[in-house]
Each structure stands twice: as structure tokens, then as C-alpha cells.
Design a protein around this motif. Structure first.
Motif, PDB file in Angstrom:
ATOM      1  N   MET A 126       5.917  -5.854  -5.446  1.00 16.67           N
ATOM      2  CA  MET A 126       6.334  -5.803  -6.845  1.00 16.67           C
ATOM      3  C   MET A 126       5.651  -4.695  -7.634  1.00 16.67           C
ATOM      4  SD  MET A 126       6.562  -9.856  -7.358  1.00 16.67           S
ATOM      5  CE  MET A 126       7.547 -10.817  -6.225  1.00 16.67           C
ATOM      6  N   CYS A 127       4.427  -4.369  -7.260  1.00 16.20           N
ATOM      7  CA  CYS A 127       3.733  -3.276  -7.941  1.00 16.20           C
ATOM      8  C   CYS A 127       3.991  -1.938  -7.253  1.00 16.20           C
ATOM      9  CB  CYS A 127       2.233  -3.533  -7.988  1.00 16.20           C
ATOM     10  SG  CYS A 127       1.767  -5.020  -8.867  1.00 16.20           S
ATOM     11  N   GLY A 128       4.486  -1.983  -6.024  1.00 17.78           N
ATOM     12  CA  GLY A 128       4.815  -0.758  -5.310  1.00 17.78           C
ATOM     13  C   GLY A 128       3.619  -0.025  -4.723  1.00 17.78           C
ATOM     14  N   LEU A 129       2.494  -0.712  -4.547  1.00 18.97           N
ATOM     15  CA  LEU A 129       1.322  -0.066  -3.960  1.00 18.97           C
ATOM     16  C   LEU A 129       1.496   0.054  -2.446  1.00 18.97           C
ATOM     17  CD1 LEU A 129      -1.641  -1.827  -5.829  1.00 18.97           C
ATOM     18  CD2 LEU A 129      -0.359   0.208  -6.499  1.00 18.97           C
ATOM     19  N   SER A 130       0.852   1.041  -1.871  1.00 22.86           N
ATOM     20  CA  SER A 130       0.862   1.207  -0.421  1.00 22.86           C
ATOM     21  C   SER A 130      -0.129   0.217   0.203  1.00 22.86           C
ATOM     22  CB  SER A 130       0.450   2.633  -0.049  1.00 22.86           C
ATOM     23  OG  SER A 130      -0.919   2.833  -0.368  1.00 22.86           O
ATOM     24  N   ILE A 131      -0.071   0.092   1.519  1.00 22.38           N
ATOM     25  CA  ILE A 131      -1.019  -0.777   2.235  1.00 22.38           C
ATOM     26  C   ILE A 131      -2.452  -0.340   1.919  1.00 22.38           C
ATOM     27  CG2 ILE A 131      -1.868  -1.460   4.520  1.00 22.38           C
ATOM     28  CD1 ILE A 131       0.792  -2.756   3.973  1.00 22.38           C
ATOM     29  N   ALA A 132      -2.697   0.958   1.954  1.00 19.19           N
ATOM     30  CA  ALA A 132      -4.043   1.481   1.683  1.00 19.19           C
ATOM     31  C   ALA A 132      -4.482   1.157   0.253  1.00 19.19           C
ATOM     32  CB  ALA A 132      -4.084   2.984   1.920  1.00 19.19           C
ATOM     33  N   GLN A 133      -3.568   1.280  -0.692  1.00 21.68           N
ATOM     34  CA  GLN A 133      -3.912   0.974  -2.089  1.00 21.68           C
ATOM     35  C   GLN A 133      -4.182  -0.510  -2.280  1.00 21.68           C
ATOM     36  OE1 GLN A 133      -0.308   2.750  -3.646  1.00 21.68           O
ATOM     37  NE2 GLN A 133      -1.482   4.362  -4.692  1.00 21.68           N
ATOM     38  N   GLU A 137      -7.688  -2.073  -3.532  1.00 21.62           N
ATOM     39  CA  GLU A 137      -7.756  -2.910  -4.727  1.00 21.62           C
ATOM     40  C   GLU A 137      -8.278  -4.306  -4.430  1.00 21.62           C
ATOM     41  OE1 GLU A 137      -4.851  -4.350  -8.328  1.00 21.62           O
ATOM     42  OE2 GLU A 137      -4.631  -2.317  -7.550  1.00 21.62           O
ATOM     43  N   THR A 138      -7.976  -4.824  -3.242  1.00 22.25           N
ATOM     44  CA  THR A 138      -8.410  -6.179  -2.901  1.00 22.25           C
ATOM     45  C   THR A 138      -9.710  -6.200  -2.104  1.00 22.25           C
ATOM     46  OG1 THR A 138      -7.009  -6.180  -0.913  1.00 22.25           O
ATOM     47  CG2 THR A 138      -6.062  -7.100  -2.947  1.00 22.25           C
ATOM     48  N   ASP A 139     -10.211  -5.007  -1.772  1.00 23.26           N
ATOM     49  CA  ASP A 139     -11.484  -4.866  -1.064  1.00 23.26           C
ATOM     50  C   ASP A 139     -11.462  -5.548   0.310  1.00 23.26           C
ATOM     51  OD1 ASP A 139     -14.024  -3.747  -0.900  1.00 23.26           O
ATOM     52  OD2 ASP A 139     -14.990  -5.584  -1.617  1.00 23.26           O
ATOM     53  N   VAL A 140     -10.354  -5.342   1.043  1.00 18.98           N
ATOM     54  CA  VAL A 140     -10.246  -5.833   2.408  1.00 18.98           C
ATOM     55  C   VAL A 140      -9.696  -4.708   3.280  1.00 18.98           C
ATOM     56  CG1 VAL A 140      -9.884  -8.250   1.728  1.00 18.98           C
ATOM     57  CG2 VAL A 140      -7.905  -6.772   2.091  1.00 18.98           C
ATOM     58  N   ALA A 141      -9.762  -4.899   4.582  1.00 18.28           N
ATOM     59  CA  ALA A 141      -9.262  -3.897   5.526  1.00 18.28           C
ATOM     60  C   ALA A 141      -7.736  -3.840   5.485  1.00 18.28           C
ATOM     61  CB  ALA A 141      -9.728  -4.233   6.940  1.00 18.28           C
ATOM     62  N   GLU A 142      -7.177  -2.688   5.846  1.00 13.36           N
ATOM     63  CA  GLU A 142      -5.729  -2.535   5.867  1.00 13.36           C
ATOM     64  C   GLU A 142      -5.081  -3.542   6.810  1.00 13.36           C
ATOM     65  OE1 GLU A 142      -4.204   1.457   6.270  1.00 13.36           O
ATOM     66  OE2 GLU A 142      -5.766   2.257   4.946  1.00 13.36           O
ATOM     67  N   GLY A 143      -5.728  -3.826   7.927  1.00  7.79           N
ATOM     68  CA  GLY A 143      -5.195  -4.829   8.854  1.00  7.79           C
ATOM     69  C   GLY A 143      -5.109  -6.210   8.212  1.00  7.79           C
ATOM     70  N   THR A 144      -6.075  -6.526   7.368  1.00 10.45           N
ATOM     71  CA  THR A 144      -6.048  -7.798   6.657  1.00 10.45           C
ATOM     72  C   THR A 144      -4.876  -7.843   5.690  1.00 10.45           C
ATOM     73  OG1 THR A 144      -8.451  -7.985   6.853  1.00 10.45           O
ATOM     74  CG2 THR A 144      -7.390  -9.350   5.174  1.00 10.45           C
ATOM     75  N   VAL A 145      -4.628  -6.724   5.014  1.00  8.79           N
ATOM     76  CA  VAL A 145      -3.480  -6.654   4.098  1.00  8.79           C
ATOM     77  C   VAL A 145      -2.188  -6.870   4.877  1.00  8.79           C
ATOM     78  CG1 VAL A 145      -2.135  -5.156   2.569  1.00  8.79           C
ATOM     79  CG2 VAL A 145      -4.634  -5.169   2.418  1.00  8.79           C
ATOM     80  N   LYS A 146      -2.042  -6.192   6.009  1.00  6.98           N
ATOM     81  CA  LYS A 146      -0.833  -6.342   6.817  1.00  6.98           C
ATOM     82  C   LYS A 146      -0.664  -7.786   7.276  1.00  6.98           C
ATOM     83  CE  LYS A 146      -0.883  -1.564   8.458  1.00  6.98           C
ATOM     84  NZ  LYS A 146      -1.066  -0.694   9.620  1.00  6.98           N
ATOM     85  N   SER A 147      -1.755  -8.410   7.682  1.00  4.41           N
ATOM     86  CA  SER A 147      -1.702  -9.804   8.104  1.00  4.41           C
ATOM     87  C   SER A 147      -1.289 -10.713   6.956  1.00  4.41           C
ATOM     88  CB  SER A 147      -3.078 -10.221   8.638  1.00  4.41           C
ATOM     89  OG  SER A 147      -3.112 -11.602   8.871  1.00  4.41           O
ATOM     90  N   ARG A 148      -1.876 -10.485   5.780  1.00  4.70           N
ATOM     91  CA  ARG A 148      -1.533 -11.304   4.611  1.00  4.70           C
ATOM     92  C   ARG A 148      -0.068 -11.124   4.232  1.00  4.70           C
ATOM     93  NH1 ARG A 148      -6.999 -10.604   0.869  1.00  4.70           N
ATOM     94  NH2 ARG A 148      -8.310 -11.923   2.196  1.00  4.70           N
ATOM     95  N   LEU A 149       0.417  -9.882   4.297  1.00  5.51           N
ATOM     96  CA  LEU A 149       1.824  -9.632   3.984  1.00  5.51           C
ATOM     97  C   LEU A 149       2.738 -10.331   4.983  1.00  5.51           C
ATOM     98  CD1 LEU A 149       1.734  -5.847   3.019  1.00  5.51           C
ATOM     99  CD2 LEU A 149       2.172  -7.778   1.490  1.00  5.51           C
TER     100      LEU A 149
END
Length: 179
Positions: A126-133, A137-149
Motif C-alpha cells: 500500500m505504501c509502495g516501498l521496496s523489500i529493502a525499504q 524501516e522495520t529494522d529486520v533482514a530482507e529475508g524476514t520481510v519476504k517471509s512476512r509478506l
């Protein structure tokens, strides 16, 4: 703060407040709390505007501060069960949000996600941020973001059905999913 700095902050505030309120309402699940934490974050940005204004994304800084304030409030209130129920109570983000059956279904489904999964999904989709962004912003690893998504999407598919990812999705968001 100089008059020019004040004008710069005023322009930033007016240009970002509605969008950030939507983001934070979806992230927290409570429109009233989102407004409160956003007000606090803007106040903190005002005090530090000389530093915040030169950041790559002052809006991301405000959103992150507001999220952290929301988390702090939540932790302080966990003892009071009434406050905990209010934290996850349903409410629409702002008057401009569409009130369609699909929007209400999505709103209800988002409330079922954990706060971390909901936050990652809102920031990315919804905000249009990239995985890296989102990771920054959430102070976690990119892999964690991908897992959460992935987990957030799976939970939404379970609640809304498999077609939710394609109905009304912007081309940009659809393209990002293919990458």
C-alpha cells in the motif's frame, strides 16, 4: 527554526498527513490511535526538522517513529484487557477510504494478521516501498520481510480467496510480485 524551515515543514506535513494516517491506521488497526501516534511523530519531526528534512525520506522517518510510539503504547497497555481490545478494534482509516464490501472484507482480513505481518504488507503493497525499504524501516533482514509478506499473503488468501491478489491490483504492484 527559521521561517523558511517552518514553511518547509508545513508543506511536508500538508503533503503527507492523509497518506501517513491511512498507512498507520491500517498498520495499527485503530484510526484514533493512528491519529495520536502520527501527531506525536510529527511533533518529534518538528523538533528535529533540521535533521529530518535532509533525510532521503522524511515520511518514512515519521511513519517509523509513529509505529514505534504505537508499539510502546501497546506494550504499556497490555495489562489492561479493555485497552488491548480497543487496539485491535475495527474502524475505517479516514473518511476518504472507500466503503465497499471488498474494502471492508480486506480491512477485516488485515486485522487478523499479526502486527508485524500487517505492517510489512501495508508498507510493501500500500505504501509502495521496496523489500529493502521495508527491511530498513522495520529494522529486520530482507529475508524476514519476504517471509512476512509470504505469510501475510497466505493468510489473506485463506480468508479472502485466491483471487484477492489480482482484483484491483495496480500494474506496478503486479510487476513487483513477478520479480
Amino acid at each position: 527554526m527559521s521561517v523558511a524551515d517552518q514553511g518547509s515543514f508545513d508543506g511536508f506535513y500538508l503533503g503527507t498527513r492523509v497518506q501517513l494516517l491511512r498507512h498507520l491506521t491500517l498498520m495499527t488497526g485503530d484510526a484514533e490511535q493512528a491519529a495520536d501516534v502520527l501527531q506525536e511523530a510529527y511533533a518529534r519531526a518538528w523538533v528535529r526538522w533540521d535533521r529530518v528534512s535532509v533525510l532521503e525520506s522524511p515520511a518514512a522517518w515519521v511513519r517509523t517513529v509513529a509505529w514505534r510510539v504505537a508499539i510502546s503504547q501497546h506494550r504499556r497497555s497490555i495489562v489492561a484487557s479493555d485497552r488491548l481490545r480497543r487496539f485491535f478494534a475495527p474502524a475505517l482509516a479516514v473518511d476518504e477510504m472507500p466503503v465497499r464490501d471488498e474494502a471492508l472484507d480486506l480491512w477485516a482480513a488485515l486485522r487478523l494478521l499479526t502486527p508485524e505481518h500487517r505492517r510489512a504488507l501495508v508498507l510493501y503493497e500500500m505504501c509502495g516501498l521496496s523489500i529493502a525499504q521495508v527491511a530498513a524501516e522495520t529494522d529486520v533482514a530482507e529475508g524476514t520481510v519476504k517471509s512476512r509478506l509470504a505469510r501475510a499473503r497466505a493468510a489473506l488468501v485463506a480468508v479472502l480467496g485466491p483471487g484477492y491478489l489480482t482484483v484491483g491490483v495496480s500494474e506496478r504492484a503486479a510487476e513487483r510480485r513477478l520479480v
